[in-house]
Design an enzyme around this catalytic site. Sequence first.
Site, PDB file in Angstrom:
ATOM      1  N   ASP A   1      31.658  37.362  36.242  1.00 17.12           N
ATOM      2  CA  ASP A   1      31.459  38.676  36.324  1.00 17.12           C
ATOM      3  C   ASP A   1      32.575  39.358  35.340  1.00 17.12           C
ATOM      4  O   ASP A   1      33.802  39.242  35.586  1.00 17.12           O
ATOM      5  CB  ASP A   1      31.881  39.306  37.803  1.00 17.12           C
ATOM      6  CG  ASP A   1      31.779  40.710  37.675  1.00 17.12           C
ATOM      7  OD1 ASP A   1      31.357  41.388  36.880  1.00 17.12           O
ATOM      8  OD2 ASP A   1      32.288  41.151  38.774  1.00 17.12           O
TER       9      ASP A   1
ATOM     10  N   HIS B   1      36.263  40.378  43.839  1.00 15.32           N
ATOM     11  CA  HIS B   1      35.749  41.790  43.816  1.00 15.32           C
ATOM     12  C   HIS B   1      34.827  41.767  45.115  1.00 15.32           C
ATOM     13  O   HIS B   1      34.108  40.962  45.484  1.00 15.32           O
ATOM     14  CB  HIS B   1      35.063  42.421  42.762  1.00 15.32           C
ATOM     15  CG  HIS B   1      34.494  43.798  42.827  1.00 15.32           C
ATOM     16  ND1 HIS B   1      33.407  44.346  43.293  1.00 15.32           N
ATOM     17  CD2 HIS B   1      35.451  44.924  42.488  1.00 15.32           C
ATOM     18  CE1 HIS B   1      33.554  45.639  43.155  1.00 15.32           C
ATOM     19  NE2 HIS B   1      34.562  46.099  42.776  1.00 15.32           N
TER      20      HIS B   1
ATOM     21  N   HIS C   1      34.773  44.283  33.585  1.00 12.70           N
ATOM     22  CA  HIS C   1      35.726  44.931  32.843  1.00 12.70           C
ATOM     23  C   HIS C   1      36.400  44.505  31.468  1.00 12.70           C
ATOM     24  O   HIS C   1      37.209  45.293  30.738  1.00 12.70           O
ATOM     25  CB  HIS C   1      37.007  44.891  33.571  1.00 12.70           C
ATOM     26  CG  HIS C   1      36.892  45.593  35.123  1.00 12.70           C
ATOM     27  ND1 HIS C   1      37.310  47.041  35.102  1.00 12.70           N
ATOM     28  CD2 HIS C   1      36.463  45.252  36.297  1.00 12.70           C
ATOM     29  CE1 HIS C   1      37.001  47.401  36.392  1.00 12.70           C
ATOM     30  NE2 HIS C   1      36.347  46.373  37.154  1.00 12.70           N
TER      31      HIS C   1
ATOM     32  N   LYS D   1      31.501  50.889  33.042  1.00  8.39           N
ATOM     33  CA  LYS D   1      32.554  50.842  32.605  1.00  8.39           C
ATOM     34  C   LYS D   1      32.646  51.017  31.114  1.00  8.39           C
ATOM     35  O   LYS D   1      32.581  52.290  30.750  1.00  8.39           O
ATOM     36  CB  LYS D   1      33.404  49.571  32.763  1.00  8.39           C
ATOM     37  CG  LYS D   1      34.154  49.313  33.989  1.00  8.39           C
ATOM     38  CD  LYS D   1      33.320  48.947  35.384  1.00  8.39           C
ATOM     39  CE  LYS D   1      33.930  49.066  36.655  1.00  8.39           C
ATOM     40  NZ  LYS D   1      32.856  48.674  37.713  1.00  8.39           N
TER      41      LYS D   1
ATOM     42  N   ASN E   1      37.188  54.147  34.546  1.00  4.75           N
ATOM     43  CA  ASN E   1      36.874  52.887  33.909  1.00  4.75           C
ATOM     44  C   ASN E   1      35.914  53.144  32.702  1.00  4.75           C
ATOM     45  O   ASN E   1      35.303  51.941  31.869  1.00  4.75           O
ATOM     46  CB  ASN E   1      36.013  51.809  34.812  1.00  4.75           C
ATOM     47  CG  ASN E   1      36.680  51.827  36.309  1.00  4.75           C
ATOM     48  OD1 ASN E   1      37.824  51.394  36.205  1.00  4.75           O
ATOM     49  ND2 ASN E   1      36.084  51.650  37.167  1.00  4.75           N
TER      50      ASN E   1
ATOM     51  N   SER F   1      40.247  43.537  37.682  1.00  4.15           N
ATOM     52  CA  SER F   1      40.419  45.283  37.582  1.00  4.15           C
ATOM     53  C   SER F   1      41.852  45.563  38.413  1.00  4.15           C
ATOM     54  O   SER F   1      42.122  46.535  38.022  1.00  4.15           O
ATOM     55  CB  SER F   1      39.252  45.900  38.037  1.00  4.15           C
ATOM     56  OG  SER F   1      39.233  45.803  39.352  1.00  4.15           O
TER      57      SER F   1
ATOM     58  N   GLU G   1      35.839  36.058  37.881  1.00  2.61           N
ATOM     59  CA  GLU G   1      35.687  37.351  36.903  1.00  2.61           C
ATOM     60  C   GLU G   1      36.546  37.095  35.842  1.00  2.61           C
ATOM     61  O   GLU G   1      37.141  36.035  35.678  1.00  2.61           O
ATOM     62  CB  GLU G   1      36.350  38.630  37.846  1.00  2.61           C
ATOM     63  CG  GLU G   1      35.693  38.980  39.101  1.00  2.61           C
ATOM     64  CD  GLU G   1      36.471  40.193  39.878  1.00  2.61           C
ATOM     65  OE1 GLU G   1      37.034  40.996  39.352  1.00  2.61           O
ATOM     66  OE2 GLU G   1      36.455  39.878  41.090  1.00  2.61           O
TER      67      GLU G   1
END
Lengths: 464, 80
Positions: A211, A135, A214, A245, A50, A186, A182
């Site tokens: 969130d 997640h 990524h 990440k 990541n 991911s 998110e």
Amino acid sequence: MSWLHDKTTDFLALVQQAKDKQAFPFFRQFENIGPRVKVGRGSYINFTSNDYLGLSQHPSLIRRSIAGTARFGTSLGSSRLQATSVRHEALERRLAQWLGQEACAVFTTGYQALVGVLSSFLDGETTVVLDNLSHASILDGIFLAKGNHPELEVRFIKHNSVRGLRRVLGSAKHKKKLVVVEGLYSVDGDMAPLDEMVAVCREFDAPLMVDDAHGLGTLGPTGRGVGELKGVLGDIDILVGTFSKSFGAVGGFVCADRVLIDYLKLQARSFVYSASLPVGQVEAAMAALDIIERDHSYFRRLEDNAAFFRAGLRELGFDSGQGQAHVTPIMLGDEEKTLTFGAYLFHGAGVIMLPFVYPAVPKGAARLRCNVTAAHSRADMGYALEALAKIGKMLEVLPPTASTSTSDLQRALWLARTKLDGARNAGLGYVAHELGQAGQWVGRWAKERLDGAPPAGGDAEGGV
Amino acid sequence: MELTSTIQSMIAEIGELDHPEKIGLDQHLIEDLGLDSMLLLELLSSLEQTYSISIPETEYPNMTTVNACAEVVRRYQAAA
């Protein structure tokens, strides 16, 4: 033997089965890290990281991390309440400013940041709305909150559904609501429609928490993530990010209005009862932020690489699902085939991609997750595409005619470059290993010529 | 509206499926209809809200089809 030992038996038997088939993809011991890693005597192109911008290996991050460690040592000896450095505060100010928020709290990990916010703010008078593909760190925050406040209402929407969001907010049990999504997902590599979601949240007077672990540092015109890309960065009420990440370090952070952050820093148990992030990591994150803010060439390269790789996958006829960014899943569906594919890539082609099977993804949605980074070279990706084509055909995932439009000369150059990189990465042992492989191939070829029999074994053993 | 058709509509709404009437009463909600455990929880809360019942967690693993959901709802409605 206690019940503790008994509890492990069935589960570890499954793990052992995978290990016996050389298909257990975890805990491979890397001797270095980056787009190319040494494992044992072999050298592998790594698509599981990541570290999207490749910053963990950047000289500036390493130098400043060392300087931070030299100044403060390897630990601050306590939690943030008693062990906050001037550098923590400086990083928090920088992050808040970068994302256009009033304040920021730096946590020791991204997981703790999410668990901390959710368990601090949610209570029995709240309805929280989650995406069904949230997640684990979001779900764990919810479990914690629900355990303490059984009256907390937890509602789910189908992945990225604005219609679902409207329906659930309209039928929520409590007046106080929080929507948690998110930015970039991911596993599927797709993005939340934050612009539409912001509008619905406003309509129902529900704060929006995003969130964007990524997406921050990798997406949007200046790298400020999916919020920036969708034009609603300023409308996100609580923005959570990570250093593990694109920042090439470790740690997590939450940006929001000052009063929310002040409250969080005294109420979030994952903040209060956990060790302060070591300054070496704080400095690495600060150095990464300097690069992300000033030098957009890293995420432009990431974009270019992702586009190149995705185009190659498309040309070969692989299904990349909903993926829109640098997370490029290769959807295979069948679980066994996915695990076999991953093992062939590793053992046969020297490429690491992580197989995702049930329960990590729904049944029938098994895939290889492939993370392209800014640090991958064209040769890394070109070679990997050829390997995917070869194994894809062998496993009958692709038709025998599947091919990229790459010229033979280009293929040969990529192959030479990857072998050279491998030798540089893993040294003489790798060269000997490769020669051994070539020897086996010559042996098979000779045997075939002498006996008139077809070569034994799959081509996967011979690389591409 | 009959109980099973209400449940079909709920499933179609939550799972965003186009034709509620085509949801088979014995189709598996996860394996056949593509829901997951999170969306099943959403279905449960809809059922609880609509029928003013409280379904204990021990029932969850059995509620894998429209018919099974309907059976649980009937049982708890009768007990209420």
